[in-house]
Design an enzyme around this catalytic site. Structure first.
Site, mmCIF file in Angstrom:
data_model
loop_
_atom_site.group_PDB
_atom_site.id
_atom_site.type_symbol
_atom_site.label_atom_id
_atom_site.label_comp_id
_atom_site.label_asym_id
_atom_site.label_seq_id
_atom_site.Cartn_x
_atom_site.Cartn_y
_atom_site.Cartn_z
ATOM 1 C CG PHE A 124 -1.791 -1.215 1.363
ATOM 2 C CD1 PHE A 124 -3.014 -1.329 0.709
ATOM 3 C CD2 PHE A 124 -1.353 -2.291 2.138
ATOM 4 C CE1 PHE A 124 -3.796 -2.472 0.857
ATOM 5 C CE2 PHE A 124 -2.117 -3.432 2.286
ATOM 6 C CZ PHE A 124 -3.337 -3.531 1.647
ATOM 7 C CG ASP A 177 -1.046 1.830 -4.150
ATOM 8 O OD1 ASP A 177 -0.836 2.267 -3.003
ATOM 9 O OD2 ASP A 177 -2.130 1.989 -4.748
ATOM 10 C CB SER A 178 -4.710 -1.477 -6.145
ATOM 11 O OG SER A 178 -5.140 -0.429 -5.315
ATOM 12 C CB ALA A 223 -2.038 -5.492 -0.819
ATOM 13 C CG ASP A 253 0.151 3.136 5.759
ATOM 14 O OD1 ASP A 253 -0.785 3.127 6.582
ATOM 15 O OD2 ASP A 253 0.576 4.187 5.221
ATOM 16 C CB CYS A 271 -5.610 5.098 9.087
ATOM 17 S SG CYS A 271 -6.115 4.491 7.487
HETATM 18 N N1 SAH Z 1 1.764 4.184 2.747
HETATM 19 C C1 SAH Z 1 1.314 5.394 2.112
HETATM 20 C C2 SAH Z 1 -0.162 5.636 2.256
HETATM 21 C C3 SAH Z 1 -1.047 4.482 1.848
HETATM 22 S S1 SAH Z 1 -2.689 4.919 1.499
HETATM 23 C C4 SAH Z 1 2.099 6.569 2.675
HETATM 24 O O1 SAH Z 1 2.679 6.454 3.744
HETATM 25 O O2 SAH Z 1 2.132 7.620 2.035
HETATM 26 C C5 SAH Z 1 -3.407 3.460 0.975
HETATM 27 C C6 SAH Z 1 -3.037 3.033 -0.421
HETATM 28 O O3 SAH Z 1 -3.580 1.729 -0.588
HETATM 29 C C7 SAH Z 1 -3.597 3.862 -1.561
HETATM 30 O O4 SAH Z 1 -2.528 4.302 -2.357
HETATM 31 C C8 SAH Z 1 -4.476 2.878 -2.380
HETATM 32 O O5 SAH Z 1 -4.332 3.035 -3.781
HETATM 33 C C9 SAH Z 1 -3.927 1.557 -1.946
HETATM 34 N N2 SAH Z 1 -4.842 0.403 -1.986
HETATM 35 C C10 SAH Z 1 -6.128 0.334 -1.592
HETATM 36 N N3 SAH Z 1 -6.601 -0.933 -1.671
HETATM 37 C C11 SAH Z 1 -5.576 -1.694 -2.134
HETATM 38 C C12 SAH Z 1 -5.415 -3.087 -2.401
HETATM 39 N N4 SAH Z 1 -6.411 -3.969 -2.204
HETATM 40 N N5 SAH Z 1 -4.224 -3.522 -2.838
HETATM 41 C C13 SAH Z 1 -3.195 -2.676 -3.028
HETATM 42 N N6 SAH Z 1 -3.289 -1.348 -2.781
HETATM 43 C C14 SAH Z 1 -4.453 -0.849 -2.337
#
Ligand code: SAH
Length: 384
Positions: free
Chosen positions: A218, A240-241, A268, A288, A328
């Site tokens: 993520f 990331d997705s 993920a 995250d 979060c």
């Molecule tokens: N770690 C980052 C913030 C993450 S926010 C930082 O510190 O700046 C959450 C992220 O998860 C977003 O970018 C979103 O695109 C991604 N996301 C949401 N669902 C997902 C999934 N199932 N698999 C992979 N990524 C995902």
């Protein structure tokens, strides 16, 4: 100023240090418009002033004691005090006003270098928009102020979702510093106000302990991946997705002269299941995810999701490797989060040491009497 009476239950909540007053905690209040009101008890004794929202379940938010004038000078003093509280922060990207945590319910102000981005999240607050904009201009003197008033919570206030410039100019990408890196926020279109500032101190913590092969699940714009590369990781697999988020990450890596990032556009959950079954192991794993529990009913499913990710993340650790993991979701409280980690650790077959309990950075002040100000929970664990 219009007076509104508040029930003993509402008064008790105020005395307990929580500024929210629900619809059912107020006496008759039909026809009152959004704005400042005076709160009184059943005998008419003044209890201070509040921001009134005619449509929200949180119908009023306490601001100041009886006798304190809430005027332009008050907003200026409060926003100045919030800015002064951040005096020691070297990073030019940080939160300047954190809602109730700074005594300013429903107001967020973030700074990205010389650009400021604010969110006005209640109807009461919207009624004093001009005074707030003037105060931000005076205290921060930014080149521009963007109002990212497109947050879904505004629906509950029957406020429109909109993104507008209050003054100055706002670029598509705003550069800011975090630790030794220069990063870019996307104030117009990015998540939140353009970046995840709440993890600022955690980004730097993880950067300091990075080495060898690391994994950032993520990753968004690389909040963790980039400091890990800067901190000495040989390779960071950043997943990331969102392909768009990964492209921003790659651009930032180039701009900071960092190589070694392997971007992976994938889900993920799927990826980590396959990876844990394979033989690759990582010296640092970061998990995250976005908030899985948006309300109380989704908590159980959310915890199952967190557990699955963490269990697999633990299995992916090299011996002595670190796991930095976060949630979060406000509704997943601290106790539940750590309970979930214990179950994940037990099922993973790894011995996990709790190295540090973490949360949002100091620029996101959490009040002990207002748990909503502390939604971000995190832990640094180590496979021993
Ligand atoms: N770690 C980052 C913030 C993450 S926010 C930082 O510190 O700046 C959450 C992220 O998860 C977003 O970018 C979103 O695109 C991604 N996301 C949401 N669902 C997902 C999934 N199932 N698999 C992979 N990524 C995902």
């Amino acid at each position: 100023m219009t007076s509104v009476s508040i029930t003993p239950k509402g008064q008790a909540r105020l005395r307990a240090g929580h500024p929210w007053i629900y619809r059912s905690d107020l006496g008759r209040h039909d026809g009152i418009e959004a704005g400042l009101v005076r709160l009184v008890d059943e005998r008419g004794k003044g209890l201070g002033s509040a921001l009134f929202s005619p449509h929200s379940e949180i119908r009023a938010r306490w601001l100041a004691p009886e006798g304190v004038a809430v005027d332009a000078a008050w907003w200026l003093a409060m926003i100045r005090a919030a800015a002064l509280r951040r005096r020691g922060i070297a990073d030019s990207g940080h939160r300047v006003v954190h809602t109730e945590g700074d005594g300013l319910p429903s107001l967020i102000v973030d700074r990205y270098g010389d650009v400021a981005v604010a969110q006005l999240l209640s109807a009461g607050l919207e009624s004093v928009r001009g005074q707030i904009v003037d105060a931000i201009r005076e205290v921060l003197a930014p080149a521009g102020l963007l109002l990212r008033n497109d947050a879904p919570v505004r629906d509950k206030e029957r406020l429109p979702r909109e993104t507008t410039i209050a003054f100055g100019e706002i670029p598509k990408r705003a550069a800011y510093s975090e630790g030794a890196l220069t990063l870019e926020a996307a104030p117009w279109t990015g998540q939140k106000t353009g970046a995840y500032l709440d993890q600022r101190e955690n980004h730097q913590l993880v950067g300091r302990l990075a080495s060898g092969r690391c994994l950032d699940l993520f990753c968004y714009h690389g909040g963790f991946a980039l400091p890990m590369l800067k901190g000495g990781a040989r390779e960071v697999v950043a997943l990331d997705s969102s392909g768009e988020a990964l492209r921003v990450l790659e651009g930032s890596a180039r701009a900071n002269g960092l190589s070694g990032v392997t971007p992976v556009e994938a889900d993920a959950f799927d990826w980590v299941r396959d990876a844990a079954a394979g033989s690759d192991r990582y010296d640092v794993v970061v998990i995250d995810p976005p908030a899985f529990a948006k309300d109380k009913v989704s908590v159980e499913r959310a915890i199952a999701g967190y557990k699955e990710l963490n269990l697999r993340g633990m299995r992916l650790l090299a011996s002595g490797g670190y796991l930095f993991t976060a949630s979060c979701s406000y509704h997943v409280h601290r106790g539940m989060f750590f309970g979930m980690l214990a179950e994940a650790a037990a099922d993973s077959g790894r011995r996990m040491q709790l190295v540090e309990i973490r949360g949002a950075g100091a620029d996101h002040p959490e009040l002990v009497t207002v748990p909503e100000t502390g939604y971000l929970k995190a832990a640094l664990l180590r496979a021993t």
